[in-house]
Design an enzyme around this catalytic site. Structure first.
Site, PDB file in Angstrom:
ATOM      1  N   ILE A 203      10.111 -48.934 -26.996  1.00  0.00           N
ATOM      2  CA  ILE A 203      10.396 -48.403 -25.648  1.00  0.00           C
ATOM      3  C   ILE A 203      11.672 -49.058 -25.123  1.00  0.00           C
ATOM      4  O   ILE A 203      11.749 -50.283 -25.071  1.00  0.00           O
ATOM      5  CB  ILE A 203       9.241 -48.767 -24.659  1.00  0.00           C
ATOM      6  CG1 ILE A 203       7.913 -48.164 -25.103  1.00  0.00           C
ATOM      7  CG2 ILE A 203       9.573 -48.361 -23.217  1.00  0.00           C
ATOM      8  CD1 ILE A 203       7.842 -46.652 -24.997  1.00  0.00           C
ATOM      9  N   HIS A 204      12.649 -48.261 -24.766  1.00  0.00           N
ATOM     10  CA  HIS A 204      13.832 -48.883 -24.155  1.00  0.00           C
ATOM     11  C   HIS A 204      14.635 -47.973 -23.239  1.00  0.00           C
ATOM     12  O   HIS A 204      15.594 -48.420 -22.615  1.00  0.00           O
ATOM     13  CB  HIS A 204      14.778 -49.414 -25.235  1.00  0.00           C
ATOM     14  CG  HIS A 204      15.561 -48.333 -25.912  1.00  0.00           C
ATOM     15  ND1 HIS A 204      14.998 -47.446 -26.776  1.00  0.00           N
ATOM     16  CD2 HIS A 204      16.871 -47.991 -25.823  1.00  0.00           C
ATOM     17  CE1 HIS A 204      15.928 -46.603 -27.212  1.00  0.00           C
ATOM     18  NE2 HIS A 204      17.070 -46.901 -26.641  1.00  0.00           N
ATOM     19  N   ARG A 205      14.287 -46.681 -23.134  1.00  0.00           N
ATOM     20  CA  ARG A 205      15.103 -45.765 -22.314  1.00  0.00           C
ATOM     21  C   ARG A 205      15.050 -46.179 -20.847  1.00  0.00           C
ATOM     22  O   ARG A 205      13.974 -46.494 -20.327  1.00  0.00           O
ATOM     23  CB  ARG A 205      14.559 -44.324 -22.397  1.00  0.00           C
ATOM     24  CG  ARG A 205      14.796 -43.635 -23.694  1.00  0.00           C
ATOM     25  CD  ARG A 205      15.880 -42.575 -23.592  1.00  0.00           C
ATOM     26  NE  ARG A 205      17.150 -43.103 -24.056  1.00  0.00           N
ATOM     27  CZ  ARG A 205      17.477 -43.253 -25.336  1.00  0.00           C
ATOM     28  NH1 ARG A 205      16.657 -42.890 -26.290  1.00  0.00           N
ATOM     29  NH2 ARG A 205      18.647 -43.772 -25.666  1.00  0.00           N
ATOM     30  N   ARG A 238      15.802 -55.247 -22.851  1.00  0.00           N
ATOM     31  CA  ARG A 238      15.766 -54.619 -21.519  1.00  0.00           C
ATOM     32  C   ARG A 238      14.316 -54.408 -21.056  1.00  0.00           C
ATOM     33  O   ARG A 238      13.971 -54.673 -19.904  1.00  0.00           O
ATOM     34  CB  ARG A 238      16.482 -53.270 -21.570  1.00  0.00           C
ATOM     35  CG  ARG A 238      16.458 -52.539 -20.244  1.00  0.00           C
ATOM     36  CD  ARG A 238      16.697 -51.059 -20.415  1.00  0.00           C
ATOM     37  NE  ARG A 238      18.086 -50.775 -20.703  1.00  0.00           N
ATOM     38  CZ  ARG A 238      18.507 -49.656 -21.294  1.00  0.00           C
ATOM     39  NH1 ARG A 238      17.649 -48.739 -21.687  1.00  0.00           N
ATOM     40  NH2 ARG A 238      19.784 -49.459 -21.504  1.00  0.00           N
TER      41      ARG A 238
END
Ligand code: UDP
Length: 356
Positions: A203-205, A238
């Site tokens: 997950i990083h968007r 992030r």
């Protein structure tokens, strides 16, 4: 001697550029200057890839990272322009859709250096995504647009881009997956009992990490599914930071949280998992390359072919039925028809087009 200046800055670009650089190294009469903007600077997001993918040390590292989109892009344009004026390349090559892509393209176009864009024509049609702005603008100032799929090539035609500039070559990520899969490494920092099924999650968007409501829903969804099946989660910096900033959010025991892994460990995880749960563009396709069902935790995707083929399902993380959808998807058998992404020689094809 034809001179190509390659601009990279983020993890997926190292993987794509490694494949094209290997093709460049095999050809006579062409030389490459590798410029790293510094957008991704953690050891696990950058150095690790240069080491294990055998990418030579960047010729120039601009060390520009950690700022806002505007700060990074502005500083990159200024610094890249300086390097290009010194090196005077025949072509600038940019990849994908990050701030480094746009900065490289803008620096080049203003001083009249032709731009080759690898992975052109991808569209989510969601202009709230920083990546979408980067893609659209880069495509419209590029001279050679290398589309990975039929859909991408159609998107470019629909935006009025001159057809002679657009070349459907296939996906360099598919080339990379064929080349590196035999070198896969089992991950060092996670103990998985042999044969125990697990889901692989990334997950990083920004749309998922920067919205606390969505991020909270994602953490609780992952915790919920981990009650039945272990989840291996190499966590993007992030996302790690965004979760740390949230009150009392933590993963349960069934979630094996790792630092980002290298590409070779990722290849092992892809080959051995039962299902892929992701919001990454690259990982959606890799699920398919490794014949694994995929659930994409987004509202839309650029890689629509896999959704149409039933290999990938879009599931909103805030959908109360999300866990059931994931469960159902986990038993879907994936048929492999890789012609969607070319024949594994996208890098060779695009290089021939540049050199011709
Ligand atoms: N990847 C990796 N280690 C990880 C997570 C991802 O090597 O811990 C690889 C993944 O296999 C894919 C690429 O990074 O090749 C995708 O990058 P990312 O998800 O950061 O960007 P996107 O594809 O969404 O632009």
């Amino acid at each position: 001697m034809i001179k190509i200046a390659t601009i990279v800055g983020a993890r997926p670009q190292f993987i794509k550029a490694a494949t094209v650089s290997r093709a460049i190294a095999k050809r006579q009469g062409v030389t490459e200057l590798l410029i790293h903007t510094g957008q991704h600077f953690d050891v696990n997001m950058s150095d690790l890839f240069f080491n294990e993918l055998d990418i030579r040390k960047p010729d120039v590292n601009l060390a520009i990272g950690g700022g806002t989109h505007g700060q990074n892009t502005g500083r990159m344009i200024e610094s890249i322009e300086g390097v290009l004026l010194d090196y005077n390349p025949d072509h600038v090559m940019v990849y994908g859709d990050t701030d480094s892509t746009l900065a490289g393209a803008l620096a080049a176009v203003k001083i009249h250096i032709p731009i080759a864009h690898v992975e052109a024509g991808l569209r989510s049609f969601n202009r709230l995504m920083p990546e979408e702005i980067n893609r659209v603008l880069t495509d419209h100032i590029s001279d050679l647009l290398f589309a990975p799929t039929e859909t991408a090539s159609k998107n470019l035609r629909q935006e009025g881009i001159n057809e002679t500039k657009v070349h459907l070559v296939g996906d360099v990520m598919y080339d990379a997956s064929l080349y590196y899969r035999e070198r896969s490494l089992s991950p060092k920092y996670v103990k998985l009992i042999d044969g125990t099924p697990f889901y692989l999650c990334t997950i990083h968007r920004a749309e998922n990490t920067d919205d606390p409501k969505r991020l909270k829903a994602i953490v609780s969804l992952i915790n919920q599914i981990s009650k039945d099946t272990n989840v291996v989660l190499p966590l993007h910096p992030r996302t790690r930071l965004a979760i740390k900033n949230m009150d009392k959010e933590a993963f349960s025991e069934g979630v094996k949280v790792l630092h980002p892994v290298g590409y070779l460990e990722m290849a092992w995880l892809l080959a051995n998992c039962q299902l892929v749960l992701t919001d990454s563009g690259g990982v959606q396709k890799e699920a398919y390359f490794y014949q694994k069902p995929c659930v994409t935790l987004r509202e839309e995707t650029e890689w629509v072919e896999l959704v149409e083929a039933g290999c990938n399902q879009l599931v909103s993380p805030v959908d109360p039925n999300a866990a059931n959808s994931i469960q159902q998807m986990s038993s879907v058998q994936i048929e492999h028809n890789c012609s969607i992404y070319g024949n594994g020689d996208a890098a060779g094809k695009l290089l021939s087009l540049i050199l011709d």
